[in-house]
Scaffold this active site. Structure first.
Site, PDB file in Angstrom:
ATOM      1  N   ASP A  75       0.846  -1.206   0.000  1.00  0.00           N
ATOM      2  CA  ASP A  75       0.000   0.000   0.000  1.00  0.00           C
ATOM      3  C   ASP A  75       0.875   1.248   0.000  1.00  0.00           C
ATOM      4  O   ASP A  75       2.046   1.218   0.395  1.00  0.00           O
ATOM      5  CB  ASP A  75      -0.967   0.011   1.201  1.00  0.00           C
ATOM      6  CG  ASP A  75      -0.262  -0.042   2.548  1.00  0.00           C
ATOM      7  OD1 ASP A  75       0.795  -0.699   2.640  1.00  0.00           O
ATOM      8  OD2 ASP A  75      -0.760   0.566   3.508  1.00  0.00           O
ATOM      9  N   GLU A 137       0.085  -0.974   5.941  1.00  0.00           N
ATOM     10  CA  GLU A 137       1.166  -0.431   6.762  1.00  0.00           C
ATOM     11  C   GLU A 137       0.984   1.068   6.926  1.00  0.00           C
ATOM     12  O   GLU A 137       1.173   1.613   8.005  1.00  0.00           O
ATOM     13  CB  GLU A 137       2.526  -0.721   6.128  1.00  0.00           C
ATOM     14  CG  GLU A 137       3.706  -0.568   7.096  1.00  0.00           C
ATOM     15  CD  GLU A 137       4.225   0.862   7.214  1.00  0.00           C
ATOM     16  OE1 GLU A 137       4.949   1.141   8.174  1.00  0.00           O
ATOM     17  OE2 GLU A 137       3.896   1.701   6.367  1.00  0.00           O
TER      18      GLU A 137
END
Ligand code: ZN
Length: 380
Positions: A75, A137
């Site tokens: 991400d 994250e």
């Protein structure tokens, strides 16, 4: 400025181009992990998908006793404005590679995959090697690496060593290794009592006076000073609120807010106890904690070459100098693995442009990172 699209043929850029082309704004994976899973399966990895609460997680491992795991996230933060190139596409411009997430940290993932391909092609079997990838994250990090670490523990597959591909470098890939991070937590201390008229109430009973005194005591608390390679614990008071204001009335409530960055020598529970003990017994209060992040600090095994020595040698091979060890910076997923006993080192690309418009990395530094990762893999 003339925009030139990266040549598709360059083999070390193929995975990077594929990953940067997917708009995986946290907590979305947008097809990054399926792409990686397919490639890793072709290379002989056993791939397990571990989706959790809308977060994509991927565990890929080679047969054998767990050895080294590469941990990372697919991400990225939103693109934002002011890009001079399309953010979700690999672009090459003036010796730099551009794209949202190139440094943080799709570049690290792509570099590691290329290094794995090269090491396998030169006859290294890489037994027990793992890749642990999450799409959570940059967000809350609630259902990503934490879940994978627990899952591996339950299966008896926790690796002794975890290499996190976060961008830790200042100028050149590998110039700085992160071997720990401070923990962080935010506290809210709410005091409640009765409002009073300033003409009748003694100043010692004024709730705001008491909150101010408590704020000063909080600021004056002495904490541990860390270790030679690790900064100590600090507390900052970040807010004081007291509801509606009237010029002749003392408030009936006051709220102190503060944030701590803390070393591995203390814990959130110890901090909580210390602050509770500071509040006088006659005060009504409530203490709450938000956004807790555990610290981690890797202590490396004595037997040589240990994990740190191997990584340092790989950096020397790719960079021609040994890395600096650091524990600076914000929270990292390394904490979830460290908490379960893994030795963790973060090693990645230069981080000057992360989370900014025109995120970019010098092409030479990306290629250098491949060399460093390959040297480490071949030393296992
Ligand atoms: Zn990152």
């Amino acid at each position: 400025m003339k925009l030139q699209k990266a040549p598709q043929a360059a083999p070390e850029l193929v995975h990077l181009e594929a990953l940067l082309g997917k708009a995986s704004v946290t907590p979305l994976d947008a097809g990054c992990q399926p792409y990686l899973a397919e490639r890793l399966e072709e290379l002989g990895f056993i791939v397990e998908r571990l989706p959790c609460q809308g977060v994509d997680n991927l565990i890929a491992r080679r047969p054998g006793v767990p050895s080294l795991a590469f941990a990372g996230h697919t991400d990225v933060v939103p693109a934002g404005q002011h890009w001079q190139v399309p953010p979700f596409q690999l672009s090459e411009l003036g010796g730099y590679l551009y794209g949202r997430g190139i440094a943080d940290m799709k570049g690290g993932i792509a570099a590691f995959l290329v290094a794995v391909e090269r090491a396998l092609a030169t006859g290294h079997e890489l037994p027990g090697l793992m890749l642990l990838l999450t799409s959570d994250e940059e967000g809350e990090a609630e259902f990503g690496s934490r879940v994978m670490a627990q899952h591996l523990k339950t299966q008896g597959l926790l690796p002794p060593w975890v290499l996190v591909g976060e961008p830790t470098a200042r100028s050149h890939s590998g110039d700085t290794l992160r071997v720990g991070r401070r923990g962080a937590v935010s506290g809210t201390l709410r005091l409640s009592g009765r409002a009073g008229h300033v003409a009748y109430l003694p100043p010692t009973a004024n709730l705001l006076h008491r909150a101010l005194a408590l704020g000063q005591q909080l600021a004056a608390l002495e904490w541990d000073s860390g270790a030679p390679d690790f900064p100590g614990t600090v507390l900052h008071v970040t807010g004081l609120e007291h509801g509606d204001w009237l010029d002749n009335v003392t408030p009936s409530s006051a709220t102190l807010r503060f944030n701590l960055r803390y070393s591995h020598k203390t814990s959130k529970d110890a901090i909580d106890q210390r602050i509770r003990a500071l509040v006088p017994g006659d005060l009504d209060f409530q203490l709450d904690w938000d956004r807790p992040c555990e610290p981690y600090f890797s202590l490396f095994g004595e037997a040589q070459p240990n994990f740190l020595t191997r990584v340092e040698r790989a950096v020397f091979k790719g960079l021609g100098q040994f890395p600096v060890l650091s524990t600076a910076g914000g929270a990292s997923d390394g904490r979830f693995f460290s908490a379960l006993g893994c030795e963790v080192i973060e090693l990645g690309l230069p981080n000057a442009s992360i989370h900014q418009a025109n995120e970019r990395v010098e092409k030479g530094e990306y290629l250098r990172l491949i060399d460093i990762y390959q040297a480490l893999l071949e030393s296992l």
